[in-house]
Design an enzyme around this catalytic site. Structure first.
Site, PDB file in Angstrom:
ATOM      1  N   GLY A  56       0.837  -1.199   0.000  1.00  0.00           N
ATOM      2  CA  GLY A  56       0.000   0.000   0.000  1.00  0.00           C
ATOM      3  C   GLY A  56       0.864   1.237   0.000  1.00  0.00           C
ATOM      4  O   GLY A  56       2.027   1.203   0.440  1.00  0.00           O
ATOM      5  N   GLN A  61       2.942  10.080   1.161  1.00  0.00           N
ATOM      6  CA  GLN A  61       4.245   9.400   1.144  1.00  0.00           C
ATOM      7  C   GLN A  61       5.060   9.719  -0.105  1.00  0.00           C
ATOM      8  O   GLN A  61       6.242   9.382  -0.174  1.00  0.00           O
ATOM      9  CB  GLN A  61       4.060   7.873   1.247  1.00  0.00           C
ATOM     10  CG  GLN A  61       3.467   7.440   2.588  1.00  0.00           C
ATOM     11  CD  GLN A  61       3.324   5.946   2.657  1.00  0.00           C
ATOM     12  OE1 GLN A  61       2.356   5.391   2.147  1.00  0.00           O
ATOM     13  NE2 GLN A  61       4.299   5.285   3.261  1.00  0.00           N
ATOM     14  N   CYS A 100       5.759   0.131   7.299  1.00  0.00           N
ATOM     15  CA  CYS A 100       5.379   1.276   6.476  1.00  0.00           C
ATOM     16  C   CYS A 100       6.577   1.683   5.633  1.00  0.00           C
ATOM     17  O   CYS A 100       7.703   1.726   6.139  1.00  0.00           O
ATOM     18  CB  CYS A 100       4.961   2.425   7.396  1.00  0.00           C
ATOM     19  SG  CYS A 100       4.477   3.925   6.523  1.00  0.00           S
ATOM     20  N   LEU A 101       6.337   1.985   4.364  1.00  0.00           N
ATOM     21  CA  LEU A 101       7.442   2.353   3.472  1.00  0.00           C
ATOM     22  C   LEU A 101       8.123   3.650   3.920  1.00  0.00           C
ATOM     23  O   LEU A 101       9.253   3.912   3.530  1.00  0.00           O
ATOM     24  CB  LEU A 101       6.941   2.480   2.028  1.00  0.00           C
ATOM     25  CG  LEU A 101       6.466   1.160   1.388  1.00  0.00           C
ATOM     26  CD1 LEU A 101       5.895   1.422   0.003  1.00  0.00           C
ATOM     27  CD2 LEU A 101       7.592   0.140   1.323  1.00  0.00           C
ATOM     28  N   HIS A 142      -4.558   1.190   7.340  1.00  0.00           N
ATOM     29  CA  HIS A 142      -3.238   1.845   7.439  1.00  0.00           C
ATOM     30  C   HIS A 142      -3.153   3.006   6.440  1.00  0.00           C
ATOM     31  O   HIS A 142      -2.722   4.108   6.794  1.00  0.00           O
ATOM     32  CB  HIS A 142      -2.148   0.801   7.177  1.00  0.00           C
ATOM     33  CG  HIS A 142      -0.746   1.336   7.193  1.00  0.00           C
ATOM     34  ND1 HIS A 142       0.178   0.978   8.155  1.00  0.00           N
ATOM     35  CD2 HIS A 142      -0.101   2.188   6.362  1.00  0.00           C
ATOM     36  CE1 HIS A 142       1.317   1.618   7.918  1.00  0.00           C
ATOM     37  NE2 HIS A 142       1.185   2.342   6.825  1.00  0.00           N
ATOM     38  N   GLU A 143      -3.612   2.762   5.201  1.00  0.00           N
ATOM     39  CA  GLU A 143      -3.519   3.809   4.171  1.00  0.00           C
ATOM     40  C   GLU A 143      -4.493   4.955   4.440  1.00  0.00           C
ATOM     41  O   GLU A 143      -4.153   6.122   4.233  1.00  0.00           O
ATOM     42  CB  GLU A 143      -3.754   3.222   2.772  1.00  0.00           C
ATOM     43  CG  GLU A 143      -2.740   2.161   2.340  1.00  0.00           C
ATOM     44  CD  GLU A 143      -1.296   2.511   2.626  1.00  0.00           C
ATOM     45  OE1 GLU A 143      -0.916   3.696   2.531  1.00  0.00           O
ATOM     46  OE2 GLU A 143      -0.526   1.600   2.969  1.00  0.00           O
ATOM     47  N   HIS A 146      -3.037   7.292   6.861  1.00  0.00           N
ATOM     48  CA  HIS A 146      -2.068   8.212   6.237  1.00  0.00           C
ATOM     49  C   HIS A 146      -2.753   9.464   5.706  1.00  0.00           C
ATOM     50  O   HIS A 146      -2.214  10.568   5.786  1.00  0.00           O
ATOM     51  CB  HIS A 146      -1.372   7.532   5.043  1.00  0.00           C
ATOM     52  CG  HIS A 146      -0.121   6.796   5.397  1.00  0.00           C
ATOM     53  ND1 HIS A 146       0.990   7.400   5.936  1.00  0.00           N
ATOM     54  CD2 HIS A 146       0.210   5.484   5.240  1.00  0.00           C
ATOM     55  CE1 HIS A 146       1.952   6.492   6.108  1.00  0.00           C
ATOM     56  NE2 HIS A 146       1.505   5.323   5.700  1.00  0.00           N
TER      57      HIS A 146
HETATM   58 CO    CO Z   1       2.451   3.527   5.673  1.00  0.00          CO
END
Ligand code: CO
Length: 167
Positions: A56, A61, A100-101, A142-143, A146
């Site tokens: 995701g 991000q 998380c990226l 999670h997304e 964000h």
């Molecule tokens: Co994330």
């Protein structure tokens, strides 16, 4: 932007913002224009997610404060594009590992709803409803967090070492 090649496919890869950064903790604006710029953002975000081996990615991000996220956990649902998403219903709970990226190498146990019903728009602006449970529901929650400037680290119950992750 850089270009990567995976399995013979050329990907347009954006650079991923890593914590700490104000853009990661700022609520996003709703998308109002469903235009070519949005289509390109969605395509580039998806490529960026694949290149980073993620499931995701949310627009903040990649430095864009718009309510846009992409999810693909590799199941039969394939590529999911969430624009202006909203959770309409949520039931149950699950606790599991998350990363998380924007936090490379950091993993923690997070409590999430087990099943959710989400309303979102697709790239043409059409509303749709998606029901998800388990890991997909976790990735979507999670997304969506964000998009409200909420990071998984604010919900971690216990940090875990990468070696403790299954698979
Ligand atoms: Co994330």
């Amino acid at each position: 932007m850089s270009i990567a090649c995976i399995g013979g496919t050329t990907l347009a890869v954006l650079s991923i913002v890593e914590y700490p950064a104000d853009v990661l903790e700022t609520p996003c604006e709703k998308v109002k224009r469903f235009d070519r710029g949005l289509t390109k953002l969605l395509n580039d975000m998806y490529d960026t997610m694949l290149d980073a081996d993620g499931v995701g990615l949310a627009a903040p991000q990649v430095g864009i404060l718009q309510q846009v996220a992409v999810v693909d956990i590799g199941d039969e649902n394939g590529r999911i594009e969430l624009i202006n998403p909203m959770i309409l219903e949520s039931t149950g709970e699950q606790v599991g590992p998350e990363g998380c990226l924007s936090f490379p190498g950091l993993f923690g146990e997070v409590r999430r709803y087990d099943t959710i019903k989400v309303r979102a728009q697709n790239r043409r602006g059409k509303m749709y409803i998606l029901k998800a449970s388990g890991y997909l529901a976790r990735a979507i929650q999670h997304e969506i967090d964000h998009l409200h400037g909420i990071l998984f680290t604010s919900k971690v119950l216990k940090y875990i070492d990468e070696s403790e992750l299954e698979g």
